[in-house]
Design a protein around this motif. Structure first.
Motif, PDB file in Angstrom:
ATOM      1  N   MET A 160       0.852  -1.180   0.000  1.00  0.00           N
ATOM      2  CA  MET A 160       0.000   0.000   0.000  1.00  0.00           C
ATOM      3  C   MET A 160       0.888   1.229   0.000  1.00  0.00           C
ATOM      4  N   LEU A 161       0.481   2.270  -0.691  1.00  0.00           N
ATOM      5  CA  LEU A 161       1.256   3.492  -0.769  1.00  0.00           C
ATOM      6  C   LEU A 161       0.606   4.581   0.071  1.00  0.00           C
ATOM      7  N   ALA A 162       1.432   5.434   0.642  1.00  0.00           N
ATOM      8  CA  ALA A 162       0.963   6.562   1.442  1.00  0.00           C
ATOM      9  C   ALA A 162       1.813   7.778   1.082  1.00  0.00           C
ATOM     10  N   ASN A 163       1.790   8.804   1.933  1.00  0.00           N
ATOM     11  CA  ASN A 163       2.439  10.072   1.597  1.00  0.00           C
ATOM     12  C   ASN A 163       3.736  10.336   2.352  1.00  0.00           C
ATOM     13  N   SER A 164       3.877   9.810   3.560  1.00  0.00           N
ATOM     14  CA  SER A 164       5.018  10.151   4.410  1.00  0.00           C
ATOM     15  C   SER A 164       5.440   8.935   5.217  1.00  0.00           C
ATOM     16  N   GLY A 165       6.631   9.044   5.823  1.00  0.00           N
ATOM     17  CA  GLY A 165       7.103   7.962   6.665  1.00  0.00           C
ATOM     18  C   GLY A 165       6.173   7.694   7.835  1.00  0.00           C
ATOM     19  N   ALA A 166       5.695   8.762   8.468  1.00  0.00           N
ATOM     20  CA  ALA A 166       4.783   8.593   9.599  1.00  0.00           C
ATOM     21  C   ALA A 166       3.512   7.872   9.180  1.00  0.00           C
ATOM     22  N   GLU A 167       2.959   8.232   8.016  1.00  0.00           N
ATOM     23  CA  GLU A 167       1.769   7.545   7.526  1.00  0.00           C
ATOM     24  C   GLU A 167       2.045   6.069   7.283  1.00  0.00           C
ATOM     25  N   ALA A 168       3.226   5.767   6.769  1.00  0.00           N
ATOM     26  CA  ALA A 168       3.576   4.367   6.544  1.00  0.00           C
ATOM     27  C   ALA A 168       3.592   3.598   7.859  1.00  0.00           C
ATOM     28  N   LEU A 169       4.177   4.191   8.889  1.00  0.00           N
ATOM     29  CA  LEU A 169       4.227   3.515  10.192  1.00  0.00           C
ATOM     30  C   LEU A 169       2.844   3.362  10.794  1.00  0.00           C
ATOM     31  N   GLU A 170       2.024   4.421  10.698  1.00  0.00           N
ATOM     32  CA  GLU A 170       0.646   4.329  11.184  1.00  0.00           C
ATOM     33  C   GLU A 170      -0.080   3.154  10.528  1.00  0.00           C
ATOM     34  N   ASN A 171       0.045   3.052   9.220  1.00  0.00           N
ATOM     35  CA  ASN A 171      -0.651   1.998   8.503  1.00  0.00           C
ATOM     36  C   ASN A 171      -0.057   0.626   8.773  1.00  0.00           C
ATOM     37  N   ALA A 172       1.246   0.556   8.998  1.00  0.00           N
ATOM     38  CA  ALA A 172       1.855  -0.720   9.358  1.00  0.00           C
ATOM     39  C   ALA A 172       1.278  -1.241  10.667  1.00  0.00           C
ATOM     40  N   VAL A 173       1.075  -0.344  11.638  1.00  0.00           N
ATOM     41  CA  VAL A 173       0.465  -0.754  12.908  1.00  0.00           C
ATOM     42  C   VAL A 173      -0.976  -1.186  12.681  1.00  0.00           C
ATOM     43  N   LYS A 174      -1.726  -0.452  11.875  1.00  0.00           N
ATOM     44  CA  LYS A 174      -3.102  -0.840  11.558  1.00  0.00           C
ATOM     45  C   LYS A 174      -3.142  -2.239  10.950  1.00  0.00           C
ATOM     46  N   VAL A 175      -2.273  -2.475   9.983  1.00  0.00           N
ATOM     47  CA  VAL A 175      -2.230  -3.783   9.319  1.00  0.00           C
ATOM     48  C   VAL A 175      -1.872  -4.881  10.317  1.00  0.00           C
ATOM     49  N   ALA A 176      -0.874  -4.604  11.165  1.00  0.00           N
ATOM     50  CA  ALA A 176      -0.449  -5.613  12.135  1.00  0.00           C
ATOM     51  C   ALA A 176      -1.572  -5.949  13.110  1.00  0.00           C
ATOM     52  N   ARG A 177      -2.302  -4.956  13.553  1.00  0.00           N
ATOM     53  CA  ARG A 177      -3.420  -5.210  14.467  1.00  0.00           C
ATOM     54  C   ARG A 177      -4.524  -5.997  13.771  1.00  0.00           C
ATOM     55  N   ALA A 178      -4.796  -5.658  12.521  1.00  0.00           N
ATOM     56  CA  ALA A 178      -5.821  -6.397  11.786  1.00  0.00           C
ATOM     57  C   ALA A 178      -5.403  -7.845  11.552  1.00  0.00           C
ATOM     58  N   ALA A 179      -4.130  -8.058  11.239  1.00  0.00           N
ATOM     59  CA  ALA A 179      -3.653  -9.401  10.907  1.00  0.00           C
ATOM     60  C   ALA A 179      -3.550 -10.311  12.115  1.00  0.00           C
ATOM     61  N   THR A 180      -3.273  -9.729  13.285  1.00  0.00           N
ATOM     62  CA  THR A 180      -3.064 -10.544  14.485  1.00  0.00           C
ATOM     63  C   THR A 180      -4.239 -10.533  15.452  1.00  0.00           C
ATOM     64  N   GLY A 181      -5.102  -9.530  15.350  1.00  0.00           N
ATOM     65  CA  GLY A 181      -6.165  -9.381  16.337  1.00  0.00           C
ATOM     66  C   GLY A 181      -5.653  -8.931  17.688  1.00  0.00           C
ATOM     67  N   LYS A 182      -4.435  -8.396  17.716  1.00  0.00           N
ATOM     68  CA  LYS A 182      -3.807  -7.937  18.955  1.00  0.00           C
ATOM     69  C   LYS A 182      -3.590  -6.433  18.895  1.00  0.00           C
ATOM     70  N   ASN A 183      -3.286  -5.819  20.050  1.00  0.00           N
ATOM     71  CA  ASN A 183      -3.175  -4.361  20.112  1.00  0.00           C
ATOM     72  C   ASN A 183      -1.786  -3.826  20.422  1.00  0.00           C
ATOM     73  N   ASN A 184      -1.005  -4.501  21.278  1.00  0.00           N
ATOM     74  CA  ASN A 184       0.238  -3.928  21.771  1.00  0.00           C
ATOM     75  C   ASN A 184       1.290  -3.792  20.674  1.00  0.00           C
ATOM     76  N   VAL A 185       2.107  -2.758  20.828  1.00  0.00           N
ATOM     77  CA  VAL A 185       3.245  -2.533  19.939  1.00  0.00           C
ATOM     78  C   VAL A 185       4.471  -2.272  20.805  1.00  0.00           C
ATOM     79  N   ILE A 186       5.575  -2.924  20.493  1.00  0.00           N
ATOM     80  CA  ILE A 186       6.829  -2.704  21.217  1.00  0.00           C
ATOM     81  C   ILE A 186       7.811  -2.004  20.290  1.00  0.00           C
ATOM     82  N   CYS A 187       8.377  -0.906  20.765  1.00  0.00           N
ATOM     83  CA  CYS A 187       9.381  -0.140  20.029  1.00  0.00           C
ATOM     84  C   CYS A 187      10.655  -0.049  20.872  1.00  0.00           C
TER      85      CYS A 187
END
Length: 432
Positions: A105-132
């Motif tokens: 999927m394409l977006a406009n900025s690095g931040a948007e890419a990260l936001e969408n990566a988290v959205k995708v990860a939550r959808a794919a796993t059914g989980k919420n937490n993120v570790i950075c």
């Protein structure tokens, strides 16, 4: 208008939180050079913060953009798609080292890419937490501010951050954090804060960007891959600053051989045009429902044309080889400066992703952020754009275009050296 007139307008109309502290305004640019509104020539060692790996206004990219402007500028690809979007997706799927068949999927900025990566990860796993990780940088939106491993200046004034984001140490032995300690910290976070059964993703940069240009060891990246596999957690690699040839590979993660589930990218992928991407394993990327990902301008036709041109330039001009060669030149210069200046410490590079630290006490690695700021200021006065970064503000990073001409590179490095001599003197001068 000249610099003085433009500064007057900036002070009157641009929000102080968004206004650049720089007083010179770019008027035109070519490869590694910028000319300001007063006609001054400036060497660019910043590259728009890592956006211009193939230089300002690469002719092939400029022509691709001009050609696209004569065809279609915008339809919103969710309303009516166009060839550029699917061709960029095809190309990125072919070259991005994620597990299995990749979708994009394409977006406009690095931040948007990260936001969408988290959205995708939550959808794919059914989980919420993120570790950075400590020192990490992922953007200036609310979710990415919460993910950043450094508070100031990104999140100091903006109130409560989103929850379900947890932090682990990043391995930087130079600052006393060993790989073993970082892994213990990550495993402890999974026990004390982010239960694995509730954790969607572990997100990290393979080389810290804003955090100081510290590469993660291959063994550390492999250990994270194993932890993710053990617990059904997705591994997300942020290549926004390290990607598109900066490290001598198209993506820095390729140095390790580790295949993540998702990779985010932006910056140099379109040589200055705004675009970013989330590239992941097909089943992961397809997890969310119809029309759940996107935006009005995401993957614009003009930016897609620029991206396709950039990928052609990489193939035709050996950009990866040039990145390695530039990194070798910088490493040699760093080694010389460490001999000549007591304040220069820990020169390092992965390809042309290169940096050095400025210190007041080399034996104790004591950061000297004031000297780093002074060096950047003096370099700017001498006609060189230079950037600092790092958790302690004492890292000088080098993000000049990989395509910089040798004579321009040497001229810029000489300005750094001259500036250091004026600020702190040199060993040779002290012993003379």
């Amino acid at each position: 208008m000249n610099n003085a007139q433009l500064n007057d307008l900036k002070q009157r109309y641009v929000a102080s939180g968004a206004a650049s502290p720089a007083t010179q305004f770019a008027d035109r640019a070519e490869n590694a050079l910028i000319w300001d509104a007063d006609g001054n020539r400036i060497i660019d060692f910043a590259g728009g913060i890592g956006v211009l790996n193939i230089g300002h206004r690469h002719p092939k990219v400029v022509q691709a953009v001009k050609d696209q402007l004569d065809r279609v500028m915008h339809t919103c690809q969710t309303v009516m798609p166009y060839e550029g979007y699917v061709r960029v997706a095809e190309k990125l799927s072919q070259v991005t080292p994620v597990r299995g068949h990749a979708k994009v999927m394409l977006a406009n900025s690095g931040a948007e890419a990260l936001e969408n990566a988290v959205k995708v990860a939550r959808a794919a796993t059914g989980k919420n937490n993120v570790i950075c990780f400590d020192g990490g940088y992922h953007g200036r939106t609310f979710m990415t501010m919460a993910m950043n491993g450094k508070v100031a200046p990104y999140a100091t004034d903006f109130g409560t951050m989103p929850g379900n984001v947890f932090r682990a140490p990043y391995p930087v032995p130079y600052h006393g954090v060993s790989e073993d300690e970082a892994l213990r910290g990550l495993k402890m976070a999974l026990k004390t804060d982010a239960n694995p059964k509730d954790t969607a993703a572990i997100v990290l940069e393979p080389v810290l960007g804003e955090g100081g240009f510290y590469p993660a060891p291959t063994s550390f990246l492999k250990a994270i891959r194993e932890i993710c596999d053990e617990h059904g957690i997705l591994m997300i690699i942020d290549e926004v600053q390290s990607g598109f040839g900066r490290t001598g590979k198209l993506f820095a993660i390729e140095h390790s051989g580790v295949e993540p589930d998702i990779i985010t990218m932006a910056k140099s992928m379109a040589d200055g045009m705004p675009i970013s991407a989330v590239v992941g394993t097909d089943k992961v990327m397809d997890a969310s429902g119809p029309n759940s990902l996107g935006g009005t301008y995401t993957g614009s036709p003009v930016s897609c044309a620029a991206t396709l041109a950039v990928l052609e330039v990489f193939e035709e001009e050996d950009i990866l080889g040039k990145s390695q060669a530039l990194g070798d030149k910088l490493a040699k210069r760093f080694a010389q400066w460490q001999q000549d200046f007591d304040c220069v410490d820990f020169g390092r590079n992965l390809g042309a992703m290169a940096a050095m630290d400025l210190v007041s006490d080399r034996a104790n690695h004591t950061p000297d952020a004031d000297l780093a700021a002074a060096l950047c200021k003096k370099a700017r006065e001498k006609g060189l754009v230079l950037l600092s970064c790092g958790l302690y503000g004492n890292t000088i990073r080098f993000l000049m275009p990989v395509t910089i001409e040798d004579e321009v590179l040497e001229e810029g490095l000489a300005i750094v050296e001259e500036s250091l001599k004026e600020l702190v003197g040199s060993k040779s001068a002290a012993t003379a």
